[in-house]
Enzyme design. Structure first.
Site, short mmCIF file in Angstrom:
data_model
loop_
_atom_site.label_atom_id
_atom_site.label_comp_id
_atom_site.label_asym_id
_atom_site.label_seq_id
_atom_site.Cartn_x
_atom_site.Cartn_y
_atom_site.Cartn_z
N GLU A 1 32.23 18.56 57.23
CA GLU A 1 31.92 19.97 56.98
C GLU A 1 30.82 20.01 55.93
O GLU A 1 31.06 19.71 54.75
CB GLU A 1 33.17 20.72 56.50
CG GLU A 1 34.33 20.74 57.49
CD GLU A 1 34.19 21.79 58.58
OE1 GLU A 1 33.19 22.55 58.57
OE2 GLU A 1 35.08 21.85 59.44
N ASN B 1 35.75 23.15 70.31
CA ASN B 1 36.48 22.23 69.43
C ASN B 1 37.99 22.49 69.46
O ASN B 1 38.71 22.13 68.53
CB ASN B 1 35.96 22.32 67.99
CG ASN B 1 36.02 20.96 67.29
OD1 ASN B 1 35.87 19.92 67.93
ND2 ASN B 1 36.25 20.97 65.98
O1 0X9 Z 1 38.37 24.19 62.92
C1 0X9 Z 1 37.49 23.41 63.27
O2 0X9 Z 1 37.17 23.22 64.43
C2 0X9 Z 1 36.72 22.65 62.17
N1 0X9 Z 1 36.39 23.54 61.09
S1 0X9 Z 1 35.30 24.73 61.30
O3 0X9 Z 1 35.40 25.61 60.15
N2 0X9 Z 1 33.85 24.10 61.31
O4 0X9 Z 1 35.54 25.39 62.53
C3 0X9 Z 1 37.58 21.53 61.64
C4 0X9 Z 1 38.06 20.56 62.67
C5 0X9 Z 1 38.86 19.47 62.03
N3 0X9 Z 1 39.46 18.58 62.96
C6 0X9 Z 1 40.65 18.82 63.58
N4 0X9 Z 1 41.36 19.86 63.34
N5 0X9 Z 1 41.07 17.90 64.42
ZN ZN Z 2 32.85 24.07 63.07
#
Ligand code: 0X9
Ligand code: ZN
Length: 487
Positions: A375, A247
């Site tokens: 989330e 991600n």
């Molecule tokens: O950090 C992330 O990838 C996501 N939160 S997590 O705690 N599940 O890891 C949020 C992603 C939100 N979207 C963007 N930042 N574009």
């Molecule tokens: Zn995540």
């Protein structure tokens, strides 16, 4: 805000006899430069986000460095859980006990326990067989460890366009176990209960976008339960650090709020789409054409995030994004009897800047007008270790929320904007012999072995189409670019 209740004061004796990581609560938000620096260097692993606190995992060897950095910055902290591995072991022991007792349902899955990749692949196989012409399984990629990243396309081929196209992704972060539970449940609903919706919608479900990482979290090593990235060898520090944060690997403003350190949990990879999982998925997504709704399920925080994640600026249609998110939040609240109350907002402002994520990419590059990261529960009491007795309520409430969003968007069914006549199913000669059993619980293949290891999707020769953007996508993107991609 995540809350701290049960973790506080729990002290377990180290199960494996070695000091394990601790969970700390810092009196500074994840926006704070120190917290971001510590995350980038791999010294802390950020678990919980809030405006005024951060919840971070600290490994024993990093404790003194983190303490020093916090002291220098005048940030106080509190140890919430001294022995995180103890909590993991406790849940593992409960699972072990249950799995010897429980007899798996015909579809190889239930939503009372967490399932590994073998179970999920068997379930997808069951969906494929049960769904007949309504289901097509698309292998999007093959991972480092030889697993397939599968996209399940659910559509009624007898219903003509236009239909709303919906993409739902889960399991991109390995340790967020409630996410694949939700995606598989939505898939199950689609092939059993939600047949009506296929009159106006086409669905693409990715139950687990990071199968290697997810499977790794089921291994015997309790530390593995905390894994977030994929499992590819990134050749750093003599192979000591593996994996890329899938991600942070998508090419929209790649690099902002992501780490260049292969040992960090938020390592963005050497280049965008360096990983088979992200590259394979982006190709399938691009080949589909205009999509209307994109949702990626994560945990935890009970928050619906919409773009952007790479900047604190609001996107062009923030108002509409908020409005549709509220449909989800209200429905979940209602279904849960008021217990589950989601927050809604932009990713950057609520979770801190982070680029290279799927939601921003779907929105900014593909032009999907409604793009969200959801989330899932809880707010931080159990975090990634959401107990199994929370699974069924969570998946039911979440599916109800998604159904309401889609119904509103397609103006069809229970959350339609105004009650118009529902579109009459067009009965084609092919459809006339249709029996409900085809889509509800009558697997054509009897005695599916739930532990079936050799899953072979029917559709083996998937070749993604060229990356041609449609005029709608191009105009949407150019509008966005004008407004927000300056510099
Ligand atoms: O950090 C992330 O990838 C996501 N939160 S997590 O705690 N599940 O890891 C949020 C992603 C939100 N979207 C963007 N930042 N574009
Ligand atoms: Zn995540």
């Amino acid at each position: 805000m995540w809350t701290i209740i049960s973790f506080c004061c729990l002290v377990f004796v180290g199960v494996q006899g070695e000091p394990g990581p601790e969970l700390w609560r810092l009196e500074a938000s994840t926006h704070h430069r120190i917290v971001r620096d510590l995350e980038d260097s791999g010294d802390v692993d950020v678990w919980g986000h809030s405006q005024d606190h951060a919840q971070v995992l600290v490994e024993p060897e990093a404790k003194s460095r983190v303490t020093r950095a916090l002291e220098e910055a005048g940030i106080s902290h509190l140890v919430e859980v001294e022995d995180v591995l103890g909590l993991v072991e406790e849940q593992r022991a409960q699972r072990r006990k249950r799995s010897t007792r429980s007899k798996r349902a015909a579809q190889a899955l239930d939503w009372n326990s967490y399932h590994d990749m073998n179970d999920i692949e068997s379930f997808i196989n069951w969906v494929n067989v049960t769904g007949g012409d309504f289901v097509q399984v698309i292998p999007a990629a093959v991972t480092e460890e030889g697993r397939q990243v599968l996209v399940v396309h659910v559509s009624d081929p007898t219903v003509p366009e236009p239909k709303k196209k919906i993409w739902i992704e889960g399991g991109i972060h390995a340790r967020e176990w409630i996410s694949p539970a939700v995606t598989t449940y939505i898939l199950y609903q689609l092939v059993t209960e939600w047949r009506d919706m296929l009159q106006v919608t086409d669905w693409y479900i990715v139950p687990v976008a990071n199968p290697d990482g997810y499977q790794y979290t089921f291994s015997d090593n309790n530390r593995a339960r905390m894994w977030r990235k994929n499992r590819r060898n990134n050749h750093a520090r003599n192979g000591r650090c593996k994996g890329v944060d899938l991600n942070r690997n998508w090419n929209l403003k790649w690099g902002v709020g992501a780490s260049s350190d292969p040992c960090s949990e938020t390592y963005k990879g050497p280049v965008p789409f360096s990983e088979p999982e992200t590259d394979g998925l982006q190709k399938v997504m691009t080949s589909i054409g205009d999509m209307d709704l994109f949702i990626t399920f994560h945990s935890f925080g009970q928050t619906i995030l919409y773009p952007w994640g790479w900047t604190n600026n609001a996107p062009a249609n923030a108002k509409q994004l908020n409005h549709l998110a509220k449909k989800f939040a209200d429905k979940v609240k209602d279904t849960s009897g008021g217990k589950i109350d989601y927050k809604i907002g932009g990713s950057g402002p609520l979770y801190g800047l982070a680029s290279g994520a799927t939601d921003d990419w779907a929105y900014g590059r593909l032009g999907v007008p409604f793009s969200y990261t959801i989330e899932l529960p809880d707010e931080g009491r159990h975090g990634f270790l959401l107990p199994e007795n929370r699974i069924s309520s969570t998946v039911i409430e979440t599916a109800a929320g998604v159904q309401c969003m889609v119904s509103y968007l397609a103006n069809f069914g229970s959350c339609a904007r105004r009650k118009t006549r529902t579109r009459q199913p067009i009965v084609t000669p092919r459809q006339q012999n249709y029996t409900p059993g085809q889509l509800s619980f009558a697997p054509r293949q009897e005695n599916l072995n739930p532990r079936e290891q050799n899953f072979t999707p029917r559709e083996q020769n998937f070749t993604p189409r060229e990356h041609n953007l449609t005029p709608r996508q191009l105009s949407f993107i150019s509008r966005q670019n004008h407004a927000l991609f300056r510099g």
